[in-house]
Write a protein that holds these residues in place. Structure first.
Motif, PDB file in Angstrom:
ATOM      1  N   ALA A  62       0.799  -1.231   0.000  1.00  0.00           N
ATOM      2  CA  ALA A  62       0.000   0.000   0.000  1.00  0.00           C
ATOM      3  C   ALA A  62       0.825   1.270   0.000  1.00  0.00           C
ATOM      4  CB  ALA A  62      -0.938   0.000   1.206  1.00  0.00           C
ATOM      5  N   GLN A  63       2.093   1.199   0.394  1.00  0.00           N
ATOM      6  CA  GLN A  63       2.899   2.413   0.539  1.00  0.00           C
ATOM      7  C   GLN A  63       3.005   3.247  -0.735  1.00  0.00           C
ATOM      8  OE1 GLN A  63       4.057   3.886   3.241  1.00  0.00           O
ATOM      9  NE2 GLN A  63       4.877   5.524   2.005  1.00  0.00           N
ATOM     10  N   PRO A  64       3.101   2.652  -1.945  1.00  0.00           N
ATOM     11  CA  PRO A  64       3.203   3.487  -3.152  1.00  0.00           C
ATOM     12  C   PRO A  64       2.057   4.471  -3.333  1.00  0.00           C
ATOM     13  CG  PRO A  64       3.922   1.280  -3.665  1.00  0.00           C
ATOM     14  CD  PRO A  64       3.366   1.228  -2.260  1.00  0.00           C
ATOM     15  N   PHE A  65       0.879   4.192  -2.765  1.00  0.00           N
ATOM     16  CA  PHE A  65      -0.200   5.184  -2.884  1.00  0.00           C
ATOM     17  C   PHE A  65       0.224   6.505  -2.238  1.00  0.00           C
ATOM     18  CE2 PHE A  65      -3.870   7.540  -1.462  1.00  0.00           C
ATOM     19  CZ  PHE A  65      -4.696   7.507  -2.572  1.00  0.00           C
ATOM     20  N   TYR A  66       0.882   6.405  -1.093  1.00  0.00           N
ATOM     21  CA  TYR A  66       1.291   7.614  -0.376  1.00  0.00           C
ATOM     22  C   TYR A  66       2.556   8.215  -0.987  1.00  0.00           C
ATOM     23  CZ  TYR A  66      -2.040   5.628   2.892  1.00  0.00           C
ATOM     24  OH  TYR A  66      -3.180   5.108   3.438  1.00  0.00           O
ATOM     25  N   THR A  67       3.520   7.368  -1.325  1.00  0.00           N
ATOM     26  CA  THR A  67       4.787   7.864  -1.855  1.00  0.00           C
ATOM     27  C   THR A  67       4.631   8.408  -3.269  1.00  0.00           C
ATOM     28  OG1 THR A  67       5.954   6.207  -0.530  1.00  0.00           O
ATOM     29  CG2 THR A  67       7.198   7.263  -2.267  1.00  0.00           C
ATOM     30  N   LEU A  68       4.013   7.629  -4.150  1.00  0.00           N
ATOM     31  CA  LEU A  68       3.864   8.027  -5.541  1.00  0.00           C
ATOM     32  C   LEU A  68       2.603   8.853  -5.773  1.00  0.00           C
ATOM     33  CD1 LEU A  68       5.898   5.585  -5.705  1.00  0.00           C
ATOM     34  CD2 LEU A  68       4.885   5.063  -7.917  1.00  0.00           C
TER      35      LEU A  68
ATOM     36  N   ILE B 116       4.563  12.025  -7.022  1.00  0.00           N
ATOM     37  CA  ILE B 116       4.333  11.949  -8.463  1.00  0.00           C
ATOM     38  C   ILE B 116       2.961  12.513  -8.826  1.00  0.00           C
ATOM     39  CG2 ILE B 116       4.150  10.455 -10.486  1.00  0.00           C
ATOM     40  CD1 ILE B 116       6.958  10.585  -9.486  1.00  0.00           C
ATOM     41  N   PHE B 117       1.900  11.856  -8.384  1.00  0.00           N
ATOM     42  CA  PHE B 117       0.578  12.301  -8.809  1.00  0.00           C
ATOM     43  C   PHE B 117       0.201  13.646  -8.190  1.00  0.00           C
ATOM     44  CE2 PHE B 117      -4.030  12.640  -8.634  1.00  0.00           C
ATOM     45  CZ  PHE B 117      -4.334  12.459  -9.972  1.00  0.00           C
TER      46      PHE B 117
ATOM     47  N   THR C  73       3.919   9.908 -16.742  1.00  0.00           N
ATOM     48  CA  THR C  73       3.572  10.330 -15.382  1.00  0.00           C
ATOM     49  C   THR C  73       2.184   9.836 -15.005  1.00  0.00           C
ATOM     50  OG1 THR C  73       4.981  12.291 -15.523  1.00  0.00           O
ATOM     51  CG2 THR C  73       3.215  12.320 -13.876  1.00  0.00           C
ATOM     52  N   ARG C  74       1.230   9.895 -15.929  1.00  0.00           N
ATOM     53  CA  ARG C  74      -0.143   9.456 -15.661  1.00  0.00           C
ATOM     54  C   ARG C  74      -0.211   7.950 -15.390  1.00  0.00           C
ATOM     55  NH1 ARG C  74      -2.729  11.456 -20.969  1.00  0.00           N
ATOM     56  NH2 ARG C  74      -4.435  10.078 -20.285  1.00  0.00           N
ATOM     57  N   ALA C  75       0.784   7.213 -15.881  1.00  0.00           N
ATOM     58  CA  ALA C  75       0.812   5.761 -15.648  1.00  0.00           C
ATOM     59  C   ALA C  75       1.019   5.425 -14.180  1.00  0.00           C
ATOM     60  CB  ALA C  75       1.919   5.115 -16.490  1.00  0.00           C
ATOM     61  N   VAL C  76       1.264   6.433 -13.346  1.00  0.00           N
ATOM     62  CA  VAL C  76       1.453   6.184 -11.918  1.00  0.00           C
ATOM     63  C   VAL C  76       0.225   5.509 -11.315  1.00  0.00           C
ATOM     64  CG1 VAL C  76       0.607   8.457 -11.158  1.00  0.00           C
ATOM     65  CG2 VAL C  76       2.240   7.207  -9.743  1.00  0.00           C
ATOM     66  N   GLY C  77      -0.970   5.838 -11.820  1.00  0.00           N
ATOM     67  CA  GLY C  77      -2.183   5.231 -11.282  1.00  0.00           C
ATOM     68  C   GLY C  77      -2.240   3.727 -11.522  1.00  0.00           C
ATOM     69  N   PRO C  78      -2.171   3.279 -12.792  1.00  0.00           N
ATOM     70  CA  PRO C  78      -2.124   1.834 -13.041  1.00  0.00           C
ATOM     71  C   PRO C  78      -0.936   1.152 -12.370  1.00  0.00           C
ATOM     72  CG  PRO C  78      -2.694   3.008 -15.054  1.00  0.00           C
ATOM     73  CD  PRO C  78      -2.337   4.050 -14.043  1.00  0.00           C
ATOM     74  N   PHE C  79       0.195   1.842 -12.284  1.00  0.00           N
ATOM     75  CA  PHE C  79       1.372   1.268 -11.625  1.00  0.00           C
ATOM     76  C   PHE C  79       1.063   0.966 -10.160  1.00  0.00           C
ATOM     77  CE2 PHE C  79       5.262   1.457  -9.186  1.00  0.00           C
ATOM     78  CZ  PHE C  79       6.199   0.796  -9.971  1.00  0.00           C
ATOM     79  N   ILE C  80       0.440   1.924  -9.452  1.00  0.00           N
ATOM     80  CA  ILE C  80       0.083   1.725  -8.043  1.00  0.00           C
ATOM     81  C   ILE C  80      -0.885   0.551  -7.901  1.00  0.00           C
ATOM     82  CG2 ILE C  80      -1.168   2.751  -6.094  1.00  0.00           C
ATOM     83  CD1 ILE C  80      -0.071   5.480  -6.997  1.00  0.00           C
ATOM     84  N   ALA C  81      -1.854   0.462  -8.815  1.00  0.00           N
ATOM     85  CA  ALA C  81      -2.845  -0.610  -8.751  1.00  0.00           C
ATOM     86  C   ALA C  81      -2.206  -1.982  -8.959  1.00  0.00           C
ATOM     87  CB  ALA C  81      -3.930  -0.369  -9.806  1.00  0.00           C
ATOM     88  N   ILE C  82      -1.338  -2.093  -9.969  1.00  0.00           N
ATOM     89  CA  ILE C  82      -0.685  -3.376 -10.261  1.00  0.00           C
ATOM     90  C   ILE C  82       0.242  -3.774  -9.111  1.00  0.00           C
ATOM     91  CG2 ILE C  82       0.949  -4.543 -11.799  1.00  0.00           C
ATOM     92  CD1 ILE C  82      -0.236  -2.804 -14.070  1.00  0.00           C
ATOM     93  N   TRP C  83       0.980  -2.815  -8.590  1.00  0.00           N
ATOM     94  CA  TRP C  83       1.879  -3.075  -7.461  1.00  0.00           C
ATOM     95  C   TRP C  83       1.100  -3.680  -6.292  1.00  0.00           C
ATOM     96  CZ3 TRP C  83       7.225  -1.924  -6.755  1.00  0.00           C
ATOM     97  CH2 TRP C  83       7.682  -2.040  -5.442  1.00  0.00           C
TER      98      TRP C  83
ATOM     99  N   GLN D 296      12.741  15.789 -10.581  1.00  0.00           N
ATOM    100  CA  GLN D 296      13.437  16.371  -9.432  1.00  0.00           C
ATOM    101  C   GLN D 296      12.663  16.097  -8.141  1.00  0.00           C
ATOM    102  OE1 GLN D 296      14.181  20.548  -9.908  1.00  0.00           O
ATOM    103  NE2 GLN D 296      15.789  20.608  -8.349  1.00  0.00           N
ATOM    104  N   ILE D 297      11.330  16.216  -8.213  1.00  0.00           N
ATOM    105  CA  ILE D 297      10.510  15.894  -7.050  1.00  0.00           C
ATOM    106  C   ILE D 297      10.636  14.416  -6.717  1.00  0.00           C
ATOM    107  CG2 ILE D 297       8.136  15.777  -6.181  1.00  0.00           C
ATOM    108  CD1 ILE D 297       7.522  18.243  -7.902  1.00  0.00           C
ATOM    109  N   GLY D 298      10.716  13.570  -7.760  1.00  0.00           N
ATOM    110  CA  GLY D 298      10.858  12.138  -7.540  1.00  0.00           C
ATOM    111  C   GLY D 298      12.155  11.773  -6.852  1.00  0.00           C
ATOM    112  N   VAL D 299      13.258  12.413  -7.249  1.00  0.00           N
ATOM    113  CA  VAL D 299      14.548  12.170  -6.595  1.00  0.00           C
ATOM    114  C   VAL D 299      14.463  12.590  -5.126  1.00  0.00           C
ATOM    115  CG1 VAL D 299      16.971  12.843  -6.522  1.00  0.00           C
ATOM    116  CG2 VAL D 299      15.877  12.369  -8.723  1.00  0.00           C
TER     117      VAL D 299
END
Length: 463
Positions: free
Chosen positions: A18-24, A29-30, A202-212, A292-295
């Protein structure tokens, strides 16, 4: 009775999943992408840049306010219902389905912000699902060990989750999230032929979080089960509501628990605001790009993983209260820096144009936010275990969620108010300092060992 290592590792898998929802999603990111898309949208309506940035921050905070209130209203009752039925896993399954659907839908936010408000609603539906699932997962924590073991397990689980956030963020930056030149951190276009012009990487962050989540939640459902011997009581709405009201009345008589819930209500509200607006601040005040925000996020998440693990060891040795106090002081210092810094000056001292000092200072703030925030979260749920009646863990963590969200509107609303009044994104953070200080003051009245000695005097729920 000894708890199997598989059950403990399965429980810890929830944090990793679940952590990527908060981090990404929420922070690195989002959230910043939403802020930029919203600002561009409002620029197109005729607002100037300053007003558009403030409006973007305003609607993000409004979404967090509404979501927090919904969680506050629902969490205690859902927890009491789960305790009465003796079942938590079905609720986690239910919220997992909503979580996956909502995060996948985040793909729909286009750079022009055409469907801005719809995606804002969808994001915070996912947020409600993530927080609700977490409440039920936290309610399993008391069954995993004694006080010292729980402090270590809580810290290790949260640290494990942050490492998951680091890896997820690293993969996003290397392979998907693009900068203004349309390339990822590796200097390549996003994978799968995603269109950089439409910010599809960048928008792929949503499906990425779901698949993770779908992949890494599997160990949780494999090894974590509801206790078949749990006492089951009536699940009628009136009976559950009656037991919940009985518990709420008893809280007033428990000085340590009452002050902990109130104190944590303020400092967790402030911390959530720092998480939710840290990336937005970087995008709107420091003009940082997504990569830069991601780093910055990777640095913060690594700090969170390391310091949270150390905090768990400190919790096991000294108890959670000293860990909480140290973390709050660190976060007060960071908040002061955020208020006093802009691209042009630090605490009124002008900086040369293009100076790297604000960037370096904010990277340092990221280390402090990640480390102190992670350890604070872990130690707080450990302290809650020390105030939890063994027969009512889900209800107790529902109350923990209630106080964590009852004033969830407060920090975003105050940020909104101060941002509108001052017309400044950084001065909008002023209320955060006061919220941390109130929480720190109330911790003075919290018993470091909780109130387990008082359980015998608590009203007993009827079967």
């Amino acid at each position: 009775m000894a708890v199997s290592k598989k059950r403990i590792w399965g429980w810890m898998a929830y944090d990793w999943a679940a952590q990527p929802f908060y981090t990404l999603g929420l922070t690195f990111i989002f959230g910043p992408y939403f802020a930029v898309a919203a600002a561009q949208h409002y620029l197109g309506t005729g607002l100037d840049e300053f007003a558009a940035n403030a409006r973007a921050q305003w609607i993000w905070s409004a979404g967090q306010t509404v979501a927090g209130l919904l969680i506050a209203v629902s969490a205690p009752f859902l927890g009491a219902f789960a305790d009465s039925s003796g079942r938590k896993i079905p609720w986690i399954v239910f919220f997992s389905v909503i979580y996956v659907a909502a995060t996948w839908a985040l793909w729909g936010l286009t750079p022009d912000g055409a469907n801005l408000m719809l995606i804002l609603v969808v994001f915070y539906i996912g947020f409600i699902a993530a927080e609700s699932g977490l409440n039920f997962t936290n309610a399993i924590l008391p069954s995993l060990g004694n006080d010292k073991e729980v402090g270590r397990i809580s810290g290790s689980g949260a640290a494990f989750g942050y490492w998951g956030g680091v890896l997820a963020l690293f993969l996003m930056l290397l392979l998907l999230a693009e900068n203004d030149q349309g390339v990822t951190l590796l200097g390549n276009p996003p994978l799968f032929g995603l269109d950089p012009e439409m910010r599809e990487g960048t928008r792929a962050v949503g499906p990425f979080i779901a698949i993770w989540y779908l992949v890494f939640i599997i160990p949780f459902f494999m090894y974590v089960r509801d206790d078949p011997n749990a006492v089951r009581r009536s699940t009628k709405v009136t009976a559950v509501a009656g037991e919940l009201m009985e518990t709420l009345r008893s809280v007033v008589k428990r000085k340590s628990l009452l002050n902990f819930l109130l104190g944590s209500m303020f400092y967790r509200d402030a911390l959530n605001a720092v998480y939710a607006f840290g990336g937005v601040y970087a995008a709107l005040v420091l003009q940082w790009q997504t990569i830069q925000i991601g780093v910055f996020g990777i640095i913060a998440a690594i700090a969170a993983a390391i310091v949270t693990w150390l905090g768990g060891l400190g919790d096991a040795r000294y108890g959670p209260k000293p860990v909480i106090k140290i973390c709050v002081w660190v976060l007060i210092g960071v908040s002061v820096i955020i208020v006093g810094m802009s691209r042009q000056a630090i605490f009124g001292i002008p900086l040369p144009e293009g100076s790297p000092i604000p960037d370096l200072v904010f990277y340092f703030c990221g280390v402090c936010i990640g480390g102190a925030g992670g350890a604070l979260y872990s130690a707080s749920r450990s302290m809650m275990v020390r105030h939890t009646h063994p027969d009512r863990p889900a209800e107790a963590f529902g109350l923990f969620a209630l106080t964590g969200k009852a004033t969830a509107f407060l920090a975003p609303a105050l940020i909104t108010l101060f941002t509108i009044m001052t017309g400044s994104n950084q001065l909008g953070f002023l209320p955060i300092i006061f919220l941390f200080m109130i929480g720190l003051y109330l911790l003075r009245f919290v018993n470091k060992n909780g109130d387990r000695d008082e359980w015998a005097a608590l009203p007993q729920h009827s079967s």
